[in-house]
Design an enzyme around this catalytic site. Structure first.
Site, short mmCIF file in Angstrom:
data_model
loop_
_atom_site.label_atom_id
_atom_site.label_comp_id
_atom_site.label_asym_id
_atom_site.label_seq_id
_atom_site.Cartn_x
_atom_site.Cartn_y
_atom_site.Cartn_z
N ASP A 38 -27.32 10.94 12.34
CA ASP A 38 -27.30 11.64 11.09
C ASP A 38 -27.97 13.11 11.10
OD1 ASP A 38 -25.85 9.90 9.93
OD2 ASP A 38 -27.45 9.13 8.61
N LEU A 84 11.83 -2.28 10.66
CA LEU A 84 12.24 -3.30 11.42
C LEU A 84 13.14 -4.51 10.70
CD1 LEU A 84 8.90 -4.17 12.94
CD2 LEU A 84 10.93 -3.39 14.12
N GLU A 117 2.87 -9.06 18.39
CA GLU A 117 1.67 -8.30 17.65
C GLU A 117 1.52 -8.85 16.20
OE1 GLU A 117 2.58 -4.28 17.97
OE2 GLU A 117 1.91 -4.18 20.09
N LYS A 119 1.69 -8.20 12.23
CA LYS A 119 2.03 -7.04 11.25
C LYS A 119 1.23 -6.81 10.43
CE LYS A 119 6.55 -5.76 9.34
NZ LYS A 119 6.06 -5.23 8.01
N ASP A 121 -0.66 -5.19 7.32
CA ASP A 121 -0.44 -4.62 6.10
C ASP A 121 -1.07 -3.41 5.62
OD1 ASP A 121 1.12 -4.84 3.76
OD2 ASP A 121 -0.02 -6.27 2.81
N GLU A 177 -1.18 1.68 12.18
CA GLU A 177 -0.97 1.29 10.94
C GLU A 177 -2.56 1.72 10.52
OE1 GLU A 177 1.88 0.25 10.25
OE2 GLU A 177 1.68 -0.49 8.41
N TYR A 229 -0.31 1.06 17.83
CA TYR A 229 0.71 0.13 18.46
C TYR A 229 1.96 0.66 19.39
CZ TYR A 229 2.48 0.20 13.84
OH TYR A 229 2.98 0.54 12.57
N LYS A 316 8.22 -12.72 8.80
CA LYS A 316 7.23 -12.62 7.77
C LYS A 316 6.80 -13.93 7.40
CE LYS A 316 7.84 -9.37 5.22
NZ LYS A 316 7.32 -8.10 4.64
N CYS A 410 -16.36 -11.38 -29.76
CA CYS A 410 -17.09 -11.23 -28.54
C CYS A 410 -17.92 -12.71 -28.35
CB CYS A 410 -18.05 -10.19 -28.70
SG CYS A 410 -19.02 -10.24 -27.11
N CYS A 413 -21.95 -11.49 -28.43
CA CYS A 413 -22.37 -11.08 -29.64
C CYS A 413 -21.72 -11.08 -30.81
CB CYS A 413 -22.83 -9.58 -29.35
SG CYS A 413 -21.16 -8.51 -29.68
N CYS A 428 -15.20 -5.41 -26.61
CA CYS A 428 -16.00 -5.68 -27.54
C CYS A 428 -16.49 -4.24 -28.01
CB CYS A 428 -17.09 -6.49 -27.14
SG CYS A 428 -18.69 -6.38 -28.04
N CYS A 434 -24.50 -5.22 -27.93
CA CYS A 434 -23.81 -6.53 -27.21
C CYS A 434 -24.76 -6.69 -26.17
CB CYS A 434 -22.42 -6.25 -26.99
SG CYS A 434 -21.64 -7.69 -26.07
S1 IVH Z 1 6.44 -1.53 15.39
C1 IVH Z 1 10.48 0.61 15.39
N1 IVH Z 1 4.15 -2.92 15.12
O1 IVH Z 1 6.00 -2.69 9.92
C2 IVH Z 1 9.49 -0.04 14.59
N2 IVH Z 1 5.14 -2.27 13.29
O2 IVH Z 1 8.89 -2.79 9.20
C3 IVH Z 1 8.19 0.46 15.22
N3 IVH Z 1 3.89 -2.63 11.38
O3 IVH Z 1 6.72 0.75 9.48
C4 IVH Z 1 7.09 -0.45 14.29
N4 IVH Z 1 2.46 -3.71 12.08
O4 IVH Z 1 4.52 0.34 9.30
C5 IVH Z 1 5.23 -2.15 14.47
N5 IVH Z 1 2.51 -4.24 15.39
C6 IVH Z 1 3.26 -3.64 14.63
C7 IVH Z 1 3.12 -3.43 13.40
C8 IVH Z 1 4.04 -2.49 12.56
C9 IVH Z 1 2.85 -3.35 10.97
C10 IVH Z 1 4.57 -1.99 10.15
C11 IVH Z 1 5.08 -0.73 10.28
C12 IVH Z 1 6.31 -0.44 10.24
C13 IVH Z 1 6.83 -1.70 9.46
C14 IVH Z 1 8.30 -2.15 10.23
#
Ligand code: IVH
Length: 672
Positions: A38, A84, A117, A119, A121, A177, A229, A316, A410, A413, A428, A434
């Site tokens: 820092d 995708l 890989e 996916k 979120d 992501e 990725y 999914k 409540c 109280c 409340c 309270c």
């Molecule tokens: S590859 C041409 N790899 O999923 C597609 N996407 O529905 C390139 N996502 O918009 C995406 N993990 O935001 C890829 N390991 C991963 C991912 C990933 C999450 C998301 C990404 C994309 C959406 C595709």
């Protein structure tokens, strides 16, 4: 210090800090203490403030943010960001494998190598590097154009501002992501709860909102992370996706180690099965698996359909859900008086953890689901950390089930509960009588981010309240040694410690005291903004709604709450007692030191990416020479200072309104 010395020091400090950052975030090794780190950072910030001409576009000080962006510029993607296709079953995946082979003219018995890989979120992002430096980050937007969130992206500590090594193409893009880890999400919500703010629903939406905050120092504070990725660019030599991902790791990018190469679709299915449960141990939410053909030559051949590549697909996972029995519903009263129903469940295993309780949010939710005690309910854990009840299995309703009636009084109280117009929550209203509300306010006031009286805690506050010594935060400053030692299990030592903590809290800065007051919706960062803008509590008290909402990040709801707080005469009496006690209620103003007056009365819009300065520094430079920076182009504007990658729409507007467009070099000549 001479400018030459400053330049040298800035360079050495930057290199040191970047190195420690890399070691810490990529290699998990701390070579220096947090304190030392820092100190180095603070020194660099100071030097850069004094000599902004030497602040580099990849300076590690940008990790702490500070840029205010009023409107995010929309910029076209160089390569569109595709989506995708989704699949939900083994059969659909086998069909995908067949389609791929068919398209490539392979036999069914031939094998195609895939990479799996998870996916993630989060929020997808595309980041451009030029000459090894991070120059621009765009959100996905509609896939064709996205928003420029560069300043916020630069606060992500695991993302290199400068590529490691020397071997990289002049220009390339990485995609990945952005996410908020479970840990940082929980921390943020805990802070919001303490401030009486509504809780964020899930990490994904919160990450998305955090990327679009106007103040990048708040983004920095929340601690986003990013997994990469995808590598894109011209003349890249990698032959497979795995090779390009390994390259990303080598350049210092954060790549999730969960990816795997699979020889065929059977191995893909095994990967999916393995991660179905293991993914719950990861620091972020995942909702499936992305399967990609590994060889680039094959990807090329497969090509794209109108919206997604033929060489990749998503699988999914089903949101995990289970059934259990609702034993009871309890009602919790928080510091702000909000009453939240909590479902007490027969313990059940779900997505890797034992679930005993679930939030029911409010009375509407209970009604919507039609809950009765004794019911068998469905519990789901999706993107949210706290599991939720999604429905009732009416077939299993026992004859003994008891309909739920939301209490009218409540539970703490006995005061009749109220429901504000348009709000789902019951409150409340007995704010000053309270018990959990009174104690909650004191707990809020003494927390670390407020007055930090760490010798007090929930238990002692309860004792002080029960004894009748503390009914509000001002009472803390009247506590006597005799009062304290009269309490159960209190000796001289503890009494002294508490009185010392209370004494020390008088030195805590205004913004933290303001946060400690517990004004609804005024969290730590809002309090900071208010203290910076208004400087004294008197000025804040006098502020109008218009003045309040003019502060970045402050909307009408917060402004209204501040105004209401100061209208309560009990609050004013409390404030007077705290001022009397000697707490801090004002803050020093930041001063801009003028370096010249070449730009006096001139207005600028700054857009794009610069070579010598980062955008923040160039704005500071304009102000230091008497100029003003505004956010939108109008006919009254004097100059548009255009860097690389400035949005074409802005440029066109400037031309149309006949505003002079200048380059970075022109600007440097202007102030020379
Ligand atoms: S590859 C041409 N790899 O999923 C597609 N996407 O529905 C390139 N996502 O918009 C995406 N993990 O935001 C890829 N390991 C991963 C991912 C990933 C999450 C998301 C990404 C994309 C959406 C595709």
């Amino acid at each position: 210090m001479t400018p030459q010395e400053a330049e040298k020091q800035i360079a050495t400090l930057s290199e040191k800090i970047s190195h420690y950052n890399y070691m810490y975030y990529q290699k998990h090794i701390s070579e220096v203490s947090d304190y030392e780190f820092d100190m180095l950072l603070e020194k660099l910030i100071k030097l850069e403030e004094e000599f902004p001409q030497f602040k580099k576009i990849d300076s590690p000080t940008q990790r702490v943010g500070g840029t205010i962006t009023k409107d995010f510029e929309t910029i076209p993607h160089k390569y569109p960001m595709l989506s995708l296709g989704n699949t939900y079953s083994k059969e659909e995946l086998e069909d995908f494998d067949k389609r791929v082979k068919n398209f490539l003219g392979l036999a069914e018995t031939d094998e195609v190598n895939y990479v799996c890989e998870l996916k993630f979120d989060g929020v997808s992002i595309s980041i451009t590097y030029e000459d090894g430096k991070l120059v621009q980050a765009l959100t996905r937007g509609d896939g064709v154009q996205g928003d420029d969130v560069t300043a916020n992206i630069k606060t992500i500590r695991t993302l290199p501002l400068k590529i490691r090594g020397k071997d990289y193409p002049k220009s390339f893009e990485v995609r990945g992501e952005v996410f908020l880890s479970h840990k940082n999400f929980a921390k943020l919500n805990k802070e919001r709860e303490a401030a009486g703010e509504s809780l964020y629903a899930n990490p994904r939406n919160t990450a998305s909102g955090t990327l679009k905050l106007q103040d990048s120092s708040e983004t920095a504070r929340r601690g986003l992370d990013c997994y990469l990725y995808f590598l894109l660019g011209e003349n890249l030599s990698h032959k497979t996706h795995t090779a390009s991902v390994e390259q990303l790791v080598e350049w210092g990018f954060h790549v999730s180690p969960t990816y795997q190469t699979c020889k065929n679709i059977e191995e893909v299915l095994a990967y999916i099965q393995k991660w179905e449960t293991e993914r719950h141990q990861l620091p972020l939410d995942t909702d499936g698996v992305v399967i990609k053909v590994n060889e680039f030559a094959k990807q090329q051949e497969l090509g794209l359909t109108s919206k997604s590549p033929r060489w990749a697909i998503a699988y999914k996972y089903k949101a995990e859900s289970t059934a259990t029995v609702l034993k009871a519903v309890t009602y919790q009263v928080g510091r702000t008086g909000a009453v939240t129903p909590v479902a007490e469940l027969e313990p059940v295993l779900l997505a890797g953890t034992t679930v005993k309780r679930a939030s029911l949010h409010n009375a509407n939710e209970i009604e919507r689901i039609g809950l009765q005690i004794g019911d068998t309910v469905f519990v789901e854990k999706g993107g949210e950390i706290i599991p939720k009840i999604t429905g009732v299995d009416l077939n299993k309703r026992p004859v003994t089930s008891i309909p739920l009636v939301f209490p009218t009084l409540c539970p703490e109280c006995g005061t009749t509960l109220k429901r504000k117009e348009g709000e789902a929550l019951h409150y409340c209203p007995n704010e000053k009588g309270c018990p959990p509300q009174i104690k909650g306010k004191v707990e809020h006031f003494i927390q670390r981010k407020a007055t930090d009286i760490d010798s007090l805690g929930e238990k002692i506050i309860d004792q002080l309240y029960q004894a009748g010594f503390v009914k509000n935060v001002a009472d803390l400053y009247d506590l006597t040694h005799d009062q304290l030692t009269s309490l159960d299990r209190f000796g001289d030592k503890l009494a002294n410690k508490i009185r010392q903590g209370v004494e020390e809290s008088k030195q805590v800065s205004f913004d933290r005291v303001l946060f400690g007051l517990g004004i609804r919706f005024v969290g730590a960062s809002v309090a900071k903004k208010l203290a910076e803008r208004f400087e004294t509590v008197e000025a804040l008290q006098k502020a109008s709604l218009e003045e309040l909402v003019a502060v970045p990040e402050i909307g009408e709801r917060i402004a209204q709450s501040v105004i209401e707080w100061f209208e309560d005469t009990d609050h004013l009496a409390l404030l007077a007692r705290l001022q009397q006690a000697g707490l801090q209620f004002k803050q020093e103003k930041k001063v801009i030191t003028l370096k010249g007056s070449q730009l006096e009365d001139k207005t600028f819009v700054v857009s794009g990416v610069f070579q010598q300065y980062d955008r923040n520094a160039i704005k500071a430079e304009i102000e230091a020479h008497g100029g003003k920076v505004v956010s939108s182009i109008s006919a009254k504007l004097d100059y548009v200072l255009a860097g690389d990658k400035m949005g074409p729409a802005k440029l066109e507007k400037a031309k149309k309104l006949k505003v002079t467009v200048i380059s970075e070099d022109d600007f440097i000549r202007m102030i020379a």
